[in-house]
Design an enzyme around this catalytic site. Structure first.
Site, PDB file in Angstrom:
ATOM      1  N   ARG A   1     -51.859  -0.033 -26.908  1.00  0.00           N
ATOM      2  CA  ARG A   1     -50.873   0.067 -28.239  1.00  0.00           C
ATOM      3  C   ARG A   1     -52.038  -0.186 -30.022  1.00  0.00           C
ATOM      4  O   ARG A   1     -53.313  -1.324 -29.030  1.00  0.00           O
ATOM      5  CB  ARG A   1     -49.745  -0.185 -28.836  1.00  0.00           C
ATOM      6  CG  ARG A   1     -49.028  -0.123 -28.031  1.00  0.00           C
ATOM      7  CD  ARG A   1     -47.369  -1.561 -27.914  1.00  0.00           C
ATOM      8  NE  ARG A   1     -46.243   0.275 -27.150  1.00  0.00           N
ATOM      9  CZ  ARG A   1     -45.159  -1.049 -27.568  1.00  0.00           C
ATOM     10  NH1 ARG A   1     -45.232  -2.006 -27.425  1.00  0.00           N
ATOM     11  NH2 ARG A   1     -44.477  -0.660 -26.278  1.00  0.00           N
TER      12      ARG A   1
ATOM     13  N   ASN B   1     -49.114  -1.898 -22.076  1.00  0.00           N
ATOM     14  CA  ASN B   1     -49.057  -2.187 -23.430  1.00  0.00           C
ATOM     15  C   ASN B   1     -50.104  -1.857 -25.147  1.00  0.00           C
ATOM     16  O   ASN B   1     -50.409  -2.246 -25.441  1.00  0.00           O
ATOM     17  CB  ASN B   1     -47.752  -2.821 -23.760  1.00  0.00           C
ATOM     18  CG  ASN B   1     -46.343  -2.372 -23.294  1.00  0.00           C
ATOM     19  OD1 ASN B   1     -45.786  -3.394 -23.653  1.00  0.00           O
ATOM     20  ND2 ASN B   1     -46.094  -1.289 -23.520  1.00  0.00           N
TER      21      ASN B   1
ATOM     22  N   ASP C   1     -35.915  -2.953 -23.982  1.00  0.00           N
ATOM     23  CA  ASP C   1     -36.538  -1.600 -24.587  1.00  0.00           C
ATOM     24  C   ASP C   1     -36.187  -1.321 -25.464  1.00  0.00           C
ATOM     25  O   ASP C   1     -35.043  -1.306 -25.552  1.00  0.00           O
ATOM     26  CB  ASP C   1     -36.983  -0.612 -23.597  1.00  0.00           C
ATOM     27  CG  ASP C   1     -37.980   0.503 -23.719  1.00  0.00           C
ATOM     28  OD1 ASP C   1     -38.932   0.494 -24.403  1.00  0.00           O
ATOM     29  OD2 ASP C   1     -37.611   1.943 -23.417  1.00  0.00           O
TER      30      ASP C   1
ATOM     31  N   SER D   1     -40.152   2.467 -14.886  1.00  0.00           N
ATOM     32  CA  SER D   1     -41.561   1.666 -15.874  1.00  0.00           C
ATOM     33  C   SER D   1     -42.754   0.966 -14.962  1.00  0.00           C
ATOM     34  O   SER D   1     -43.565   0.012 -15.140  1.00  0.00           O
ATOM     35  CB  SER D   1     -41.931   1.065 -16.695  1.00  0.00           C
ATOM     36  OG  SER D   1     -41.123   2.761 -17.795  1.00  0.00           O
TER      37      SER D   1
ATOM     38  N   ARG E   1     -38.608   1.715 -31.717  1.00  0.00           N
ATOM     39  CA  ARG E   1     -37.731   2.644 -31.689  1.00  0.00           C
ATOM     40  C   ARG E   1     -36.186   2.810 -33.143  1.00  0.00           C
ATOM     41  O   ARG E   1     -35.616   3.157 -33.884  1.00  0.00           O
ATOM     42  CB  ARG E   1     -36.783   3.422 -31.018  1.00  0.00           C
ATOM     43  CG  ARG E   1     -37.867   5.178 -30.633  1.00  0.00           C
ATOM     44  CD  ARG E   1     -37.271   4.961 -28.912  1.00  0.00           C
ATOM     45  NE  ARG E   1     -37.913   4.730 -28.355  1.00  0.00           N
ATOM     46  CZ  ARG E   1     -37.101   4.168 -26.382  1.00  0.00           C
ATOM     47  NH1 ARG E   1     -36.279   5.473 -26.541  1.00  0.00           N
ATOM     48  NH2 ARG E   1     -37.469   3.097 -25.539  1.00  0.00           N
TER      49      ARG E   1
ATOM     50  N   SER F   1     -46.012  -4.938 -21.470  1.00  0.00           N
ATOM     51  CA  SER F   1     -46.842  -4.466 -19.921  1.00  0.00           C
ATOM     52  C   SER F   1     -48.275  -4.501 -20.334  1.00  0.00           C
ATOM     53  O   SER F   1     -48.947  -4.017 -21.048  1.00  0.00           O
ATOM     54  CB  SER F   1     -46.269  -3.146 -19.656  1.00  0.00           C
ATOM     55  OG  SER F   1     -46.241  -2.365 -20.744  1.00  0.00           O
ATOM     56  N   THR F   2     -48.749  -4.239 -19.178  1.00  0.00           N
ATOM     57  CA  THR F   2     -50.540  -4.094 -19.347  1.00  0.00           C
ATOM     58  C   THR F   2     -50.525  -2.523 -19.951  1.00  0.00           C
ATOM     59  O   THR F   2     -51.894  -2.426 -20.411  1.00  0.00           O
ATOM     60  CB  THR F   2     -51.267  -4.203 -17.584  1.00  0.00           C
ATOM     61  OG1 THR F   2     -49.641  -3.081 -16.589  1.00  0.00           O
ATOM     62  CG2 THR F   2     -51.100  -5.168 -16.872  1.00  0.00           C
TER      63      THR F   2
ATOM     64  N   ARG G   1     -36.049   4.526 -16.275  1.00  0.00           N
ATOM     65  CA  ARG G   1     -36.938   4.525 -15.005  1.00  0.00           C
ATOM     66  C   ARG G   1     -37.212   3.118 -15.486  1.00  0.00           C
ATOM     67  O   ARG G   1     -36.440   2.502 -16.204  1.00  0.00           O
ATOM     68  CB  ARG G   1     -38.057   5.458 -15.205  1.00  0.00           C
ATOM     69  CG  ARG G   1     -38.716   4.950 -16.486  1.00  0.00           C
ATOM     70  CD  ARG G   1     -40.030   6.048 -16.928  1.00  0.00           C
ATOM     71  NE  ARG G   1     -40.734   5.237 -18.689  1.00  0.00           N
ATOM     72  CZ  ARG G   1     -40.191   6.052 -19.859  1.00  0.00           C
ATOM     73  NH1 ARG G   1     -39.192   7.232 -19.774  1.00  0.00           N
ATOM     74  NH2 ARG G   1     -40.756   5.365 -20.971  1.00  0.00           N
TER      75      ARG G   1
ATOM     76  N   ASN H   1     -38.095  -1.766 -29.415  1.00  0.00           N
ATOM     77  CA  ASN H   1     -38.481  -2.325 -30.938  1.00  0.00           C
ATOM     78  C   ASN H   1     -38.537  -1.248 -31.037  1.00  0.00           C
ATOM     79  O   ASN H   1     -38.002  -1.330 -32.682  1.00  0.00           O
ATOM     80  CB  ASN H   1     -38.692  -3.752 -30.887  1.00  0.00           C
ATOM     81  CG  ASN H   1     -38.189  -4.464 -29.798  1.00  0.00           C
ATOM     82  OD1 ASN H   1     -36.938  -4.896 -30.170  1.00  0.00           O
ATOM     83  ND2 ASN H   1     -39.034  -5.514 -28.478  1.00  0.00           N
TER      84      ASN H   1
END
Length: 261
Positions: free
Chosen positions: A87, A84, A35, A218, A39, A81-82, A216, A37
């Protein structure tokens, strides 16, 4: 001169850390949520948030190499993820292109690897473009004979979706065999559902690593991670270093795993 000195100190610490890791317990299966990328792109001055994805993809090959060095046979990477899919389409298209390119590169990496891995994708393939599915299936065929390890690429993946899909497939299979719904319900158990998960033949993850400081899961491997150990790292995924990885493995090796007992 200062940079040279810092480099020497870093390498000395890394070697000591690795020696400590090798004296402890090594996980058989490591799950990774790479996680941060986007940011990373923002804080690094990139023009677009999507520019962090290629740098994150570069780090995947390094991670597999680190796992090879420690003899970790199973690695699962959550790439997309589903959720995502909400986006912007331009960003998703860029991610799909990276996935297609990098799974081919990972397959090539396995040709030279000390621990050649079978590569498989887990998730809802009907959500993916045809070209992405074709690239995945090609890599799966190429690496199908690798028996020393597994690399699961979770793309179009959601933990709840996996459980729902497993139950649907189990019910459909039992109905085809002539079982009644009452009989299915009365005989239902966790082991049977587990046999219908996306990759039922691999062991559950011993250690799950999440980068970027998020605390978390997720929905990552909800069923399989019931007794996993978790490790959270503040570094954004593209900046995740070998030393960060070794710290995660060291943390795992120091823990007492009771599995509810």
């Amino acid at each position: 001169m200062l940079q040279v000195l810092l480099g020497l100190v870093y390498r000395f610490y890394e070697r000591r850390l690795e020696a400590e890791v090798r004296r402890g317990n090594i996980p058989r299966h490591v799950g990774v949520l790479p996680d941060g990328n986007r940011r990373f792109a923002r804080t690094s001055g990139h023009a677009r948030v999507g520019d962090g994805h290629p740098e994150g993809a570069d780090n995947v090959a390094r991670l597999i190499g680190w796992c090879d060095e420690l003899g970790i046979p199973v690695v699962t990477l959550w790439v997309l993820s589903t959720e995502n899919f909400e986006r912007p389409q331009a960003e998703l298209d860029a991610i799909f292109e990276i996935v297609e390119d990098r799974v081919e590169a990972l397959a090539e990496q396995q040709r030279r690897a000390a621990l050649p891995r079978r590569i498989r994708a887990v998730g809802s393939r009907d959500l993916l473009p045809e070209s992405t599915v074709a690239a995945i299936e090609r890599v799966e065929r190429i690496t199908a004979g690798n028996e020393d390890g597994d690399l699961l690429v979770a793309v179009g993946y959601g933990g709840r979706d996996e459980i729902v899909d497993a139950v649907r497939r189990m019910i459909a299979d039992r109905v085809r065999r002539g079982d009644s719904l009452e009989g299915i319900a009365s005989g239902l158990d966790a082991d049977e559902i587990g046999r219908y998960l996306y990759a039922p033949d691999v062991p559950d993850p011993d250690l799950v690593i999440r980068t970027s400081g998020e605390l978390r899961m997720s929905g990552f491997m909800l069923w399989q991670s019931a007794y996993s150990e978790y490790y959270f790292c503040d570094a954004f995924w593209p900046a995740f270093r070998r030393i960060d990885f070794l710290r995660a493995i060291r943390s795992y090796g120091r823990r007492q795993r009771r599995r509810g007992r």
